[in-house]
Design an enzyme around this catalytic site. Sequence first.
Site, PDB file in Angstrom:
ATOM      1  N   GLU A 161      -2.751   1.687 -11.008  1.00 47.05           N
ATOM      2  CA  GLU A 161      -3.864   2.295 -11.483  1.00 47.05           C
ATOM      3  C   GLU A 161      -4.810   1.594 -10.868  1.00 47.05           C
ATOM      4  O   GLU A 161      -4.723   0.100 -10.602  1.00 47.05           O
ATOM      5  CB  GLU A 161      -3.857   1.997 -12.935  1.00 47.05           C
ATOM      6  CG  GLU A 161      -3.097   3.029 -13.853  1.00 47.05           C
ATOM      7  CD  GLU A 161      -3.575   4.395 -13.968  1.00 47.05           C
ATOM      8  OE1 GLU A 161      -4.559   4.438 -14.288  1.00 47.05           O
ATOM      9  OE2 GLU A 161      -2.572   5.251 -13.814  1.00 47.05           O
ATOM     10  N   ASP A 206     -11.637   9.385   8.528  1.00 47.45           N
ATOM     11  CA  ASP A 206     -11.816   9.144  10.148  1.00 47.45           C
ATOM     12  C   ASP A 206     -12.466  10.331  10.952  1.00 47.45           C
ATOM     13  O   ASP A 206     -13.414  10.280  11.700  1.00 47.45           O
ATOM     14  CB  ASP A 206     -10.744   8.691  10.983  1.00 47.45           C
ATOM     15  CG  ASP A 206     -10.560   7.222  10.513  1.00 47.45           C
ATOM     16  OD1 ASP A 206     -11.388   6.549  10.240  1.00 47.45           O
ATOM     17  OD2 ASP A 206      -9.225   6.546  10.766  1.00 47.45           O
ATOM     18  N   HIS A 259     -13.846  -1.826   9.415  1.00 43.11           N
ATOM     19  CA  HIS A 259     -14.106  -2.739   8.389  1.00 43.11           C
ATOM     20  C   HIS A 259     -12.783  -3.707   8.044  1.00 43.11           C
ATOM     21  O   HIS A 259     -12.719  -4.891   7.848  1.00 43.11           O
ATOM     22  CB  HIS A 259     -14.398  -1.922   7.243  1.00 43.11           C
ATOM     23  CG  HIS A 259     -13.305  -0.702   6.723  1.00 43.11           C
ATOM     24  ND1 HIS A 259     -13.259   0.297   7.903  1.00 43.11           N
ATOM     25  CD2 HIS A 259     -12.720  -0.277   5.603  1.00 43.11           C
ATOM     26  CE1 HIS A 259     -12.358   1.024   7.292  1.00 43.11           C
ATOM     27  NE2 HIS A 259     -12.177   0.854   6.089  1.00 43.11           N
ATOM     28  N   ARG A 260     -11.522  -2.834   8.334  1.00 45.47           N
ATOM     29  CA  ARG A 260     -10.249  -3.519   8.117  1.00 45.47           C
ATOM     30  C   ARG A 260      -9.961  -4.679   9.169  1.00 45.47           C
ATOM     31  O   ARG A 260      -9.476  -5.694   8.709  1.00 45.47           O
ATOM     32  CB  ARG A 260      -9.094  -2.657   8.385  1.00 45.47           C
ATOM     33  CG  ARG A 260      -7.836  -2.858   7.828  1.00 45.47           C
ATOM     34  CD  ARG A 260      -6.925  -1.768   7.245  1.00 45.47           C
ATOM     35  NE  ARG A 260      -7.584  -0.885   6.345  1.00 45.47           N
ATOM     36  CZ  ARG A 260      -8.017   0.134   6.574  1.00 45.47           C
ATOM     37  NH1 ARG A 260      -8.348   0.772   7.585  1.00 45.47           N
ATOM     38  NH2 ARG A 260      -8.424   0.897   5.285  1.00 45.47           N
ATOM     39  N   THR A 302       0.875  -1.299   0.076  1.00 47.03           N
ATOM     40  CA  THR A 302       0.180  -0.064  -0.165  1.00 47.03           C
ATOM     41  C   THR A 302       0.871   1.330  -0.102  1.00 47.03           C
ATOM     42  O   THR A 302       1.973   1.188   0.497  1.00 47.03           O
ATOM     43  CB  THR A 302      -0.879   0.088   1.175  1.00 47.03           C
ATOM     44  OG1 THR A 302      -1.753   1.354   1.200  1.00 47.03           O
ATOM     45  CG2 THR A 302      -0.298   0.092   2.683  1.00 47.03           C
ATOM     46  N   ASP A 321      -8.475  -2.774  -1.273  1.00 45.86           N
ATOM     47  CA  ASP A 321      -9.154  -1.338  -1.744  1.00 45.86           C
ATOM     48  C   ASP A 321     -10.165  -1.105  -0.861  1.00 45.86           C
ATOM     49  O   ASP A 321     -10.977  -1.876  -0.348  1.00 45.86           O
ATOM     50  CB  ASP A 321      -9.509  -1.480  -3.419  1.00 45.86           C
ATOM     51  CG  ASP A 321      -9.592  -0.272  -4.105  1.00 45.86           C
ATOM     52  OD1 ASP A 321      -8.732   0.652  -3.990  1.00 45.86           O
ATOM     53  OD2 ASP A 321     -10.870   0.115  -4.403  1.00 45.86           O
ATOM     54  N   LYS A 360     -10.388   2.166  17.465  1.00 44.94           N
ATOM     55  CA  LYS A 360     -10.669   2.156  15.991  1.00 44.94           C
ATOM     56  C   LYS A 360     -10.604   0.644  15.688  1.00 44.94           C
ATOM     57  O   LYS A 360     -11.267   0.076  15.098  1.00 44.94           O
ATOM     58  CB  LYS A 360     -10.061   3.159  15.337  1.00 44.94           C
ATOM     59  CG  LYS A 360     -10.285   3.074  13.766  1.00 44.94           C
ATOM     60  CD  LYS A 360      -9.530   3.676  12.598  1.00 44.94           C
ATOM     61  CE  LYS A 360     -10.133   3.407  11.404  1.00 44.94           C
ATOM     62  NZ  LYS A 360      -9.277   4.052  10.312  1.00 44.94           N
ATOM     63  N   GLY A 372      -7.466   9.307   6.712  1.00 43.90           N
ATOM     64  CA  GLY A 372      -8.572   9.738   5.688  1.00 43.90           C
ATOM     65  C   GLY A 372      -9.897  10.250   6.227  1.00 43.90           C
ATOM     66  O   GLY A 372      -9.868  11.512   6.827  1.00 43.90           O
ATOM     67  N   ASN A 431      -0.261   3.797   1.565  1.00 41.05           N
ATOM     68  CA  ASN A 431      -1.157   4.329   2.614  1.00 41.05           C
ATOM     69  C   ASN A 431      -0.442   4.380   3.938  1.00 41.05           C
ATOM     70  O   ASN A 431      -0.874   2.918   4.486  1.00 41.05           O
ATOM     71  CB  ASN A 431      -2.859   4.143   2.441  1.00 41.05           C
ATOM     72  CG  ASN A 431      -3.277   4.994   3.658  1.00 41.05           C
ATOM     73  OD1 ASN A 431      -2.905   5.418   4.537  1.00 41.05           O
ATOM     74  ND2 ASN A 431      -4.622   5.498   3.355  1.00 41.05           N
TER      75      ASN A 431
HETATM   76  P1  ITT Z   1      -3.378   2.065  -1.548  1.00 37.83           P
HETATM   77  O1  ITT Z   1      -4.325   2.269  -2.834  1.00 37.83           O
HETATM   78  O2  ITT Z   1      -1.945   2.396  -2.045  1.00 37.83           O
HETATM   79  O3  ITT Z   1      -3.508   1.007  -0.800  1.00 37.83           O
HETATM   80  P2  ITT Z   1      -4.812   4.449  -0.954  1.00 37.83           P
HETATM   81  O4  ITT Z   1      -5.107   5.443   0.294  1.00 37.83           O
HETATM   82  O5  ITT Z   1      -5.114   5.263  -2.319  1.00 37.83           O
HETATM   83  O6  ITT Z   1      -3.732   3.648  -0.916  1.00 37.83           O
HETATM   84  P3  ITT Z   1      -7.540   3.257  -1.584  1.00 37.83           P
HETATM   85  O7  ITT Z   1      -7.421   3.371  -3.178  1.00 37.83           O
HETATM   86  O8  ITT Z   1      -8.105   1.870  -1.189  1.00 37.83           O
HETATM   87  O9  ITT Z   1      -6.238   3.418  -0.859  1.00 37.83           O
HETATM   88  O10 ITT Z   1      -8.443   4.308  -1.138  1.00 37.83           O
HETATM   89  C1  ITT Z   1      -9.081   4.253   0.320  1.00 37.83           C
HETATM   90  C2  ITT Z   1      -9.689   5.537   0.565  1.00 37.83           C
HETATM   91  O11 ITT Z   1     -10.484   5.563   1.594  1.00 37.83           O
HETATM   92  C3  ITT Z   1      -8.713   6.731   1.167  1.00 37.83           C
HETATM   93  O12 ITT Z   1      -9.050   7.848   0.712  1.00 37.83           O
HETATM   94  C4  ITT Z   1      -8.606   6.237   2.446  1.00 37.83           C
HETATM   95  O13 ITT Z   1      -8.171   7.515   3.325  1.00 37.83           O
HETATM   96  C5  ITT Z   1     -10.038   6.002   2.833  1.00 37.83           C
HETATM   97  N1  ITT Z   1     -10.302   5.085   3.856  1.00 37.83           N
HETATM   98  C6  ITT Z   1      -9.913   3.613   3.794  1.00 37.83           C
HETATM   99  N2  ITT Z   1     -10.075   2.951   5.154  1.00 37.83           N
HETATM  100  C7  ITT Z   1     -10.339   4.056   5.691  1.00 37.83           C
HETATM  101  C8  ITT Z   1     -10.323   4.322   7.202  1.00 37.83           C
HETATM  102  O14 ITT Z   1     -10.387   2.964   7.886  1.00 37.83           O
HETATM  103  N3  ITT Z   1     -10.591   5.445   7.866  1.00 37.83           N
HETATM  104  C9  ITT Z   1     -10.662   6.324   7.071  1.00 37.83           C
HETATM  105  N4  ITT Z   1     -10.542   6.332   5.763  1.00 37.83           N
HETATM  106  C10 ITT Z   1     -10.327   5.302   5.180  1.00 37.83           C
END
Ligand code: ITT
Length: 208
Positions: A34, A163, A189-190, A6, A63, A184, A161, A8
Amino acid sequence: MIFIGTTNPGKVAEIAALLAPLGVELKPVSLDIEEPAETFEENARLKALAYAEHTGGVTISEDSGLIIPALEGLPGVWSARFADLDVQTRKVTSSGRSREVIDRLNNQRVLELMQGIEQPRRAALFKVALLVAQPGKVLFQSVAECHGWIAEEEKGTGGFGYDPIFVGQDTFGKTFAELDPMRKNLRSHRKRALDEMFLWASQNRSLL
Ligand code: ITT
């Protein structure tokens, strides 16, 4: 060993904390991939296979995103770059802004779109499609959700994100960003997706 694929850092921290009891070495790896599909499941599959090809080993990736029924499911699969999304055409024009900036703008955009929308129509959910893959093969997948609603304003500094604007069903009115990471992680969901993966991993130790 399991690679965590990831870009993130928030996801890395949560996945690492939730998988720690497995006692398996975890190694973060980051790639620009992508995400062209219109479902979390398909994007997660593309990511998992690309990461596994890159690492050559067992790799977990996911995702995820926020779904708001009152906004026809947005931000949905466009969650990561919602502030850059043309809502009419559903096309993202990347602004090149940093994650920190785009996360803040994403939250502001959701709050603006939710203005004037009252409960119970502020309902929202996080969804995740989580996969474990090795080169050319998906080994495990699970999909999970976590329900709640959109707050009236941003609150809290924890998590990442969305949160600060997401109130969980069982968080006594607090946003996920107001919870300590452990709390949390008990509700997200995670966590739900990783509970299933945990069971799979315990039964497939020889792969890890
Ligand atoms: P990777 O694809 O590299 O894993 P990303 O952040 O781009 O990283 P996604 O494409 O899956 O990941 O997008 C997920 C979006 O949803 C992103 O804006 C996150 O901040 C948000 N998100 C996912 N899980 C979250 C959580 O537990 N709390 C808050 N926001 C979350």
